[in-house]
Design a protein around this motif. Structure first.
Motif, PDB file in Angstrom:
ATOM      1  N   ALA A 198     -73.526 112.156  91.015  1.00  0.00           N
ATOM      2  CA  ALA A 198     -74.579 113.168  90.733  1.00  0.00           C
ATOM      3  C   ALA A 198     -75.908 112.480  90.574  1.00  0.00           C
ATOM      4  CB  ALA A 198     -74.212 113.981  89.557  1.00  0.00           C
ATOM      5  N   ASP A 199     -76.182 111.204  90.432  1.00  0.00           N
ATOM      6  CA  ASP A 199     -77.226 110.593  89.944  1.00  0.00           C
ATOM      7  C   ASP A 199     -77.860 109.529  91.197  1.00  0.00           C
ATOM      8  OD1 ASP A 199     -78.220 111.367  87.475  1.00  0.00           O
ATOM      9  OD2 ASP A 199     -77.101 110.084  86.503  1.00  0.00           O
ATOM     10  N   GLY A 200     -76.883 109.997  92.416  1.00  0.00           N
ATOM     11  CA  GLY A 200     -77.275 109.152  93.473  1.00  0.00           C
ATOM     12  C   GLY A 200     -76.410 107.726  93.742  1.00  0.00           C
ATOM     13  N   TRP A 201     -75.611 107.681  92.975  1.00  0.00           N
ATOM     14  CA  TRP A 201     -74.719 106.256  93.194  1.00  0.00           C
ATOM     15  C   TRP A 201     -73.735 106.792  94.247  1.00  0.00           C
ATOM     16  CZ3 TRP A 201     -75.431 101.587  90.712  1.00  0.00           C
ATOM     17  CH2 TRP A 201     -76.497 101.563  89.853  1.00  0.00           C
ATOM     18  N   LYS A 202     -73.282 105.908  95.050  1.00  0.00           N
ATOM     19  CA  LYS A 202     -72.307 106.050  95.912  1.00  0.00           C
ATOM     20  C   LYS A 202     -71.199 105.015  95.841  1.00  0.00           C
ATOM     21  CE  LYS A 202     -71.341 105.917 100.989  1.00  0.00           C
ATOM     22  NZ  LYS A 202     -72.118 105.725 102.375  1.00  0.00           N
ATOM     23  N   LEU A 203     -69.844 105.655  95.909  1.00  0.00           N
ATOM     24  CA  LEU A 203     -68.658 105.001  95.886  1.00  0.00           C
ATOM     25  C   LEU A 203     -68.340 104.218  97.227  1.00  0.00           C
ATOM     26  CD1 LEU A 203     -65.912 104.533  94.183  1.00  0.00           C
ATOM     27  CD2 LEU A 203     -65.112 106.743  95.310  1.00  0.00           C
ATOM     28  N   VAL A 204     -68.310 102.956  96.927  1.00  0.00           N
ATOM     29  CA  VAL A 204     -68.389 101.997  98.150  1.00  0.00           C
ATOM     30  C   VAL A 204     -67.081 101.264  98.476  1.00  0.00           C
ATOM     31  CG1 VAL A 204     -70.983 101.808  98.366  1.00  0.00           C
ATOM     32  CG2 VAL A 204     -69.568 100.022  97.082  1.00  0.00           C
ATOM     33  N   GLN A 205     -66.363 101.353  96.962  1.00  0.00           N
ATOM     34  CA  GLN A 205     -64.955 100.494  97.156  1.00  0.00           C
ATOM     35  C   GLN A 205     -64.243 101.477  96.198  1.00  0.00           C
ATOM     36  OE1 GLN A 205     -64.388  96.872  95.004  1.00  0.00           O
ATOM     37  NE2 GLN A 205     -62.532  96.579  96.295  1.00  0.00           N
ATOM     38  N   ASN A 206     -63.072 102.098  96.724  1.00  0.00           N
ATOM     39  CA  ASN A 206     -62.144 103.068  96.065  1.00  0.00           C
ATOM     40  C   ASN A 206     -60.652 102.459  96.095  1.00  0.00           C
ATOM     41  OD1 ASN A 206     -60.987 104.910  94.837  1.00  0.00           O
ATOM     42  ND2 ASN A 206     -61.633 106.472  96.317  1.00  0.00           N
ATOM     43  N   GLN A 207     -60.160 101.944  95.090  1.00  0.00           N
ATOM     44  CA  GLN A 207     -58.873 101.432  94.823  1.00  0.00           C
ATOM     45  C   GLN A 207     -57.855 102.716  94.332  1.00  0.00           C
ATOM     46  OE1 GLN A 207     -58.898  97.608  92.989  1.00  0.00           O
ATOM     47  NE2 GLN A 207     -59.541  96.514  94.883  1.00  0.00           N
ATOM     48  N   GLY A 208     -58.481 103.824  94.060  1.00  0.00           N
ATOM     49  CA  GLY A 208     -57.638 104.831  93.574  1.00  0.00           C
ATOM     50  C   GLY A 208     -57.575 104.841  91.898  1.00  0.00           C
ATOM     51  N   PHE A 209     -56.541 105.012  91.506  1.00  0.00           N
ATOM     52  CA  PHE A 209     -56.577 105.092  89.930  1.00  0.00           C
ATOM     53  C   PHE A 209     -55.202 104.457  89.399  1.00  0.00           C
ATOM     54  CE2 PHE A 209     -58.956 108.956  91.199  1.00  0.00           C
ATOM     55  CZ  PHE A 209     -59.884 108.845  90.366  1.00  0.00           C
ATOM     56  N   LYS A 210     -54.715 103.542  90.263  1.00  0.00           N
ATOM     57  CA  LYS A 210     -53.557 102.720  89.966  1.00  0.00           C
ATOM     58  C   LYS A 210     -54.108 101.536  88.667  1.00  0.00           C
ATOM     59  CE  LYS A 210     -53.870  99.330  93.513  1.00  0.00           C
ATOM     60  NZ  LYS A 210     -55.113  99.981  94.319  1.00  0.00           N
ATOM     61  N   TYR A 211     -53.068 100.923  87.947  1.00  0.00           N
ATOM     62  CA  TYR A 211     -53.523 100.164  87.028  1.00  0.00           C
ATOM     63  C   TYR A 211     -53.979  99.039  87.875  1.00  0.00           C
ATOM     64  CZ  TYR A 211     -49.973 102.504  84.364  1.00  0.00           C
ATOM     65  OH  TYR A 211     -49.244 103.524  83.865  1.00  0.00           O
ATOM     66  N   TRP A 212     -54.945  98.374  87.094  1.00  0.00           N
ATOM     67  CA  TRP A 212     -55.971  97.143  87.487  1.00  0.00           C
ATOM     68  C   TRP A 212     -57.019  97.650  88.680  1.00  0.00           C
ATOM     69  CZ3 TRP A 212     -55.435  93.197  84.550  1.00  0.00           C
ATOM     70  CH2 TRP A 212     -54.384  93.081  83.769  1.00  0.00           C
ATOM     71  N   SER A 213     -56.830  99.140  89.034  1.00  0.00           N
ATOM     72  CA  SER A 213     -57.796  99.300  90.199  1.00  0.00           C
ATOM     73  C   SER A 213     -59.267  99.198  90.027  1.00  0.00           C
ATOM     74  CB  SER A 213     -57.362 100.552  90.669  1.00  0.00           C
ATOM     75  OG  SER A 213     -57.541 101.666  89.686  1.00  0.00           O
ATOM     76  N   GLN A 214     -60.056  99.119  90.914  1.00  0.00           N
ATOM     77  CA  GLN A 214     -61.436  99.192  90.850  1.00  0.00           C
ATOM     78  C   GLN A 214     -62.149 100.295  91.575  1.00  0.00           C
ATOM     79  OE1 GLN A 214     -63.524  95.146  91.294  1.00  0.00           O
ATOM     80  NE2 GLN A 214     -61.550  94.524  92.074  1.00  0.00           N
ATOM     81  N   ARG A 215     -63.302 100.765  90.921  1.00  0.00           N
ATOM     82  CA  ARG A 215     -64.078 101.848  91.776  1.00  0.00           C
ATOM     83  C   ARG A 215     -65.277 101.514  91.572  1.00  0.00           C
ATOM     84  NH1 ARG A 215     -61.220 106.813  92.919  1.00  0.00           N
ATOM     85  NH2 ARG A 215     -62.997 107.953  92.474  1.00  0.00           N
ATOM     86  N   ARG A 216     -65.977 100.920  92.874  1.00  0.00           N
ATOM     87  CA  ARG A 216     -67.320 100.377  92.820  1.00  0.00           C
ATOM     88  C   ARG A 216     -68.281 101.251  93.362  1.00  0.00           C
ATOM     89  NH1 ARG A 216     -68.955  94.792  93.150  1.00  0.00           N
ATOM     90  NH2 ARG A 216     -71.270  94.467  94.045  1.00  0.00           N
ATOM     91  N   TYR A 217     -69.295 101.433  92.492  1.00  0.00           N
ATOM     92  CA  TYR A 217     -70.450 102.317  92.853  1.00  0.00           C
ATOM     93  C   TYR A 217     -71.878 101.441  92.926  1.00  0.00           C
ATOM     94  CZ  TYR A 217     -67.207 106.020  91.069  1.00  0.00           C
ATOM     95  OH  TYR A 217     -66.579 107.014  91.140  1.00  0.00           O
ATOM     96  N   GLU A 218     -72.497 101.843  94.013  1.00  0.00           N
ATOM     97  CA  GLU A 218     -74.031 101.321  94.250  1.00  0.00           C
ATOM     98  C   GLU A 218     -74.988 102.203  94.467  1.00  0.00           C
ATOM     99  OE1 GLU A 218     -73.571  98.741  97.568  1.00  0.00           O
ATOM    100  OE2 GLU A 218     -72.029  97.240  96.493  1.00  0.00           O
ATOM    101  N   LYS A 219     -76.137 101.869  94.015  1.00  0.00           N
ATOM    102  CA  LYS A 219     -77.095 102.802  94.223  1.00  0.00           C
ATOM    103  C   LYS A 219     -77.886 102.451  95.648  1.00  0.00           C
ATOM    104  CE  LYS A 219     -80.169 105.833  93.057  1.00  0.00           C
ATOM    105  NZ  LYS A 219     -80.297 106.926  92.090  1.00  0.00           N
ATOM    106  N   ARG A 220     -77.755 103.555  96.562  1.00  0.00           N
ATOM    107  CA  ARG A 220     -78.235 103.433  97.970  1.00  0.00           C
ATOM    108  C   ARG A 220     -79.585 103.920  98.246  1.00  0.00           C
ATOM    109  NH1 ARG A 220     -73.819 101.907 101.592  1.00  0.00           N
ATOM    110  NH2 ARG A 220     -72.724 100.173 100.370  1.00  0.00           N
TER     111      ARG A 220
END
Length: 220
Positions: A198-220
């Motif tokens: 909502a603040d303009g950050w984009k999800l650029v890497q999405n490993q879902g919600f499994k254990y040890w997973s990463q969800r990476r957000y960057e400001k574009r």
């Protein structure tokens, strides 16, 4: 339940501010760092059982204070992310703390109650109705989200306010140019991610919600 306050148990690392040129006094532009929301490793408490709604309440209470299943190894990609992070945050829950410790390689981890999971009070179902803890989690989350079934714990509105507060905290830190790594929980990470988008950050890497997973957000 009121919105959790900031943890006073740990010292926030100092934030480096953008440099200012001596000649013009104009602040140099700094690209914000990434914000990486990571789910903890697999907890030790087994989900392989069939229980009532009331028993699920007891199961969740044990889950909340428990740690990780022994013998897990953090993914190499997550270790690399941690090496590049300027600051590492973790929820106060033991499963998040142990995950952070396994990845941080001795670096400081900032513990903050702001990142704990949203509650999962069970709905008022009869005792003859049984599900596994996994499915009770799905049902309980729906009842909490749709029908405000909070059982005297944090409400959806309160959790949404906390997620916004957490997102703003992470954004402020990332604006220094450093990557920010957070070890927290599946659903609350989802809530924080929604606020980042909502603040303009984009999800650029999405490993879902499994254990040890990463969800990476960057400001574009």
């Amino acid at each position: 339940m009121s919105v959790p306050a900031l943890s006073l148990d740990s010292t926030e690392p100092s934030v480096s501010h953008p440099k200012t040129t001596a000649s013009s006094g104009v602040q140099a532009a700094v690209r914000p760092g990434a914000i990486i929301l990571t789910r903890h490793g697999e907890p030790a408490l087994s989900r392989k059982c069939m229980i009532t709604a009331r028993e699920y309440g007891d199961w969740w209470a044990r889950y909340e204070i428990g740690g990780l299943l022994a013998g897990q190894t953090p993914p190499d990609a997550l270790l690399t992310t941690a090496q590049g992070a300027g600051v590492i945050y973790a929820s106060t829950r033991l499963r998040a703390q142990e995950t952070a410790a396994a990845v941080a390689a001795g670096r400081e981890v900032v513990t903050d109650v702001m990142f704990i999971e949203a509650p999962l009070p069970p709905p008022p179902f009869p005792n003859w109705f049984k599900l596994s803890p996994r499915w009770w989690g799905v049902v309980s989350r729906f009842w909490w989200h749709a029908f405000n079934n909070h059982g005297g714990q944090e409400t959806r509105v309160e959790a949404e306010a906390r997620a916004e507060q957490a997102a703003q905290k992470l954004i402020a830190r990332a604006e220094s140019g450093e990557d920010v790594l957070v070890f927290a929980h599946g659903y609350f990470n989802h809530m924080v991610g929604a606020r980042l988008k909502a603040d303009g950050w984009k999800l650029v890497q999405n490993q879902g919600f499994k254990y040890w997973s990463q969800r990476r957000y960057e400001k574009r």
